[in-house]
Design an enzyme around this catalytic site. Structure first.
Site, mmCIF file in Angstrom:
data_model
loop_
_atom_site.group_PDB
_atom_site.id
_atom_site.type_symbol
_atom_site.label_atom_id
_atom_site.label_comp_id
_atom_site.label_asym_id
_atom_site.label_seq_id
_atom_site.Cartn_x
_atom_site.Cartn_y
_atom_site.Cartn_z
ATOM 1 N N HIS A 72 1.143 -1.267 0.265
ATOM 2 C CA HIS A 72 -0.427 -0.291 -0.055
ATOM 3 C C HIS A 72 1.007 1.371 -0.004
ATOM 4 C CE1 HIS A 72 -3.388 -2.577 2.298
ATOM 5 N NE2 HIS A 72 -3.280 -2.619 0.737
ATOM 6 N N TYR A 73 1.817 0.963 -0.604
ATOM 7 C CA TYR A 73 2.494 2.196 -0.612
ATOM 8 C C TYR A 73 2.177 3.015 -1.384
ATOM 9 C CZ TYR A 73 3.967 -0.524 -5.119
ATOM 10 O OH TYR A 73 3.978 -0.820 -6.025
#
Length: 574
Positions: free
Chosen positions: A513-514
């Site tokens: 989930h960068y």
């Protein structure tokens, strides 16, 4: 622009689905507007050029095509011919494939954590665990979005790609264990983000078939859209306006043979180039095009277009830590279905099954999946080499089958507060940039992890979860199994006094989930227009200051639709 215009445009587009007779259960493996970039002309012209056919790019292109000509450039291929993408039973196979043709491109952050970025039409929605949940209303208000248009955009997405998951016994035990652990109230099945425990949505249908952002191209006007696959964009092209101000007016891209193509904007004040290449790809492409920190670009011999020191800054990746729980009973195959949204900033999720690694016949492959994709929590991040991964897989091959029956309960730190940065390694857009996330640099993130792990302990020791745990496997042994001896049911050594802070640091993994790198207020304005340059926007997760909801894909798809409606409403009004 009035809300009335947005409603008018949205209503007109909604009717398009009915007119064309599409339904959520249908796939379109051969869109008439989709072709290989090798067939593209050397020179072409469009109203909008979108770089990146991912989670935001597909809904954006579908929306803009209703009233404009759109070129969508995707560096990867089609998801529809790849069973590793379309089947839930094959989740993990695409992530563990490190070939050049894989829909997943592996990268290793400077923190030492192995990660992945999408390389396929549909983007991250083609390779993720499928969980679908909206952002919190507070998030929507904080970023300044129009709440009604946000809800309409979510609904537009959900008609095609979101479903209620069938809950099995193991996921039900996690759900009830969360409630016992105090993560209350229980909110039932909902897409909404509210404190407590809930069953969320999924992009896998009842038959286990994945539906991705590429499916949202069903909404497109075929005569208004061209999608080129295996089209690698090397540079945004700029023209000089009055007083030296730059305006984006084209892109240069190469096809799979290396042949060079150029696409330009048609004449018109409203025509734009939109970058939707993801949290790594968007800041990388801006830098390669001359927009970024001047000294860094000079070091790579890139001609400066705009000194923008905030490009590549604010990179964040939500740290994930998991505990594996062997089960005395068989468990169902499940990805993320239940989530606990705590009041201290940690999200609790779970996954289970016997063929998690992708169509494998052996239960051991469920857990072998983890080292195969680099999620090797048994070794500290900097030591997660390919050799270490190989040794872990070999070790697991020698264990009894019973050692692999069970599931993971994981916690993800909200936000996070810790941030890092991204830099170029080379001038090749197909190479990974260098990225640092600085996991747990802020002590508040570390404390959230500790509280999350403590909540996992409560779930495992709850009455609701009791039939899925061995009584003789105490909490310290479970931590030791996760942290030092890979899934060994009879560890020779364990340290019951191991600080949870050290457990968090030593077993940190990514949950993919960068975000960040082109953040609103720093690189783009509230309308996602690039500050200091005309006719150029960035619309994707790189613009987020922190990750929305428990899992961001729903909001990224929503954002593509939301911004498409806003852009078209402005176009029609003028």
């Amino acid at each position: 622009m009035s809300l009335g215009w947005w409603r008018l445009v949205a209503a007109a587009f909604a009717g398009f689905l009915f007119f064309h007779g599409f339904s959520a259960s249908e796939k379109a493996p051969n869109y008439s507007f989709m072709q290989n970039a090798t067939s593209a002309p050397t020179l072409s012209y469009y109203d909008y050029i979108i770089v990146g056919g991912g989670t935001a790019g597909c809904p954006l292109a579908a929306t803009l095509s209703q009233n404009a000509t759109v070129l969508l450039l995707e560096r990867g291929g089609s998801p529809y011919s790849n069973s590793n993408i379309t089947s839930m039973a094959s989740f993990g196979a695409a992530l563990s494939d490190i070939s050049r043709s894989s829909p997943s491109q592996r990268f290793i952050s400077e923190d030492g954590v192995i990660n992945a970025r999408a390389r396929v039409l549909g983007g991250g929605s083609c390779i993720n665990a499928g969980f679908y949940t909206r952002a919190a209303p507070e998030y929507v208000r904080h970023v300044g979005w129009d709440g009604q248009l946000v809800n309409e955009s979510y609904q537009w997405v959900e008609k095609l790609v979101a479903f209620e998951p069938p809950l099995g016994m193991w996921q039900s035990a996690v759900r009830d264990g969360l409630v016992e652990a105090g993560v209350v109230p229980f909110n039932g099945f909902t897409y909404d983000h509210t404190y407590g425990t809930k069953v969320g949505g999924t992009i896998f249908d009842q038959q286990g078939n994945r539906h991705t952002a590429a499916d949202l191209l069903d909404y497109a006007n075929p005569s208004g859209l061209t999608v080129l696959l295996h089209a690698s964009v090397h540079k945004i092209l700029f023209a000089i306006k009055g007083k030296g101000r730059r305006k984006a007016h084209g892109v240069s891209f190469r096809d799979a043979t290396g042949a060079k193509h150029k696409a330009y904007l048609k004449e018109g004040s409203k025509n734009e180039i939109i970058i939707s290449a993801g949290a790594l790809g968007s800041p990388q492409l801006l830098m390669l095009s001359g927009v970024g920190p001047a000294a860094h670009l000079k070091a790579h011999n890139i001609t400066l277009v705009l000194d923008q020191p905030q490009v590549g800054q604010g990179m964040s990746d939500n740290p994930m830590n998991a505990v594996f729980i062997p089960s005395p009973l068989p468990v169902e195959v499940s990805l993320i279905q239940v989530v606990g949204i705590t009041d201290f900033g940690s999200y609790i999720e779970a996954a289970s099954g016997e063929n998690f690694a992708g169509g494998a016949s052996s239960p051991r492959d469920y857990v072998k999946f983890s080292p195969q994709i680099g999620q090797l929590s048994t070794v500290p991040p900097k030591q997660r080499t390919q050799e270490a991964i190989g040794k872990a897989v070999e070790y697991m091959n020698n264990l009894e089958e019973a050692a692999f029956r069970g599931g993971f309960i994981l916690e993800k730190v909200m936000g996070p507060i810790s941030t890092g940065h991204l830099e170029l390694r080379t001038r090749n857009p197909n190479d990974n940039p260098s990225v640092t996330f600085n996991y747990f640099k802020d002590p508040r993130d570390l404390q959230r992890c500790v509280q999350g792990i403590q909540t996992i302990k409560k779930i495992i020791e709850s009455k609701s979860f009791s039939k899925f745990r061995y009584d003789y496997l105490s909490w310290p042994i479970l931590l030791n199994m996760t942290a030092s001896a890979p899934l060994n049911l009879l560890p020779k050594h364990y340290n019951p006094s191991m600080p949870l802070e050290e457990f968090c640091k030593g077993t940190v993994m990514t949950i993919w989930h960068y975000h960040g790198g082109c953040q609103v207020g720093k690189v783009v304005d509230l309308d996602h227009k690039l500050l200091g340059v005309d006719a150029l926007r960035v619309i994707d997760g790189s613009t987020f200051n922190y990750s929305p909801g428990t899992n961001p894909q729903a909001t990224v798809m929503m954002l593509g639709r939301y911004m498409g409606v806003k852009i078209l409403s402005e176009r029609l009004a003028n």
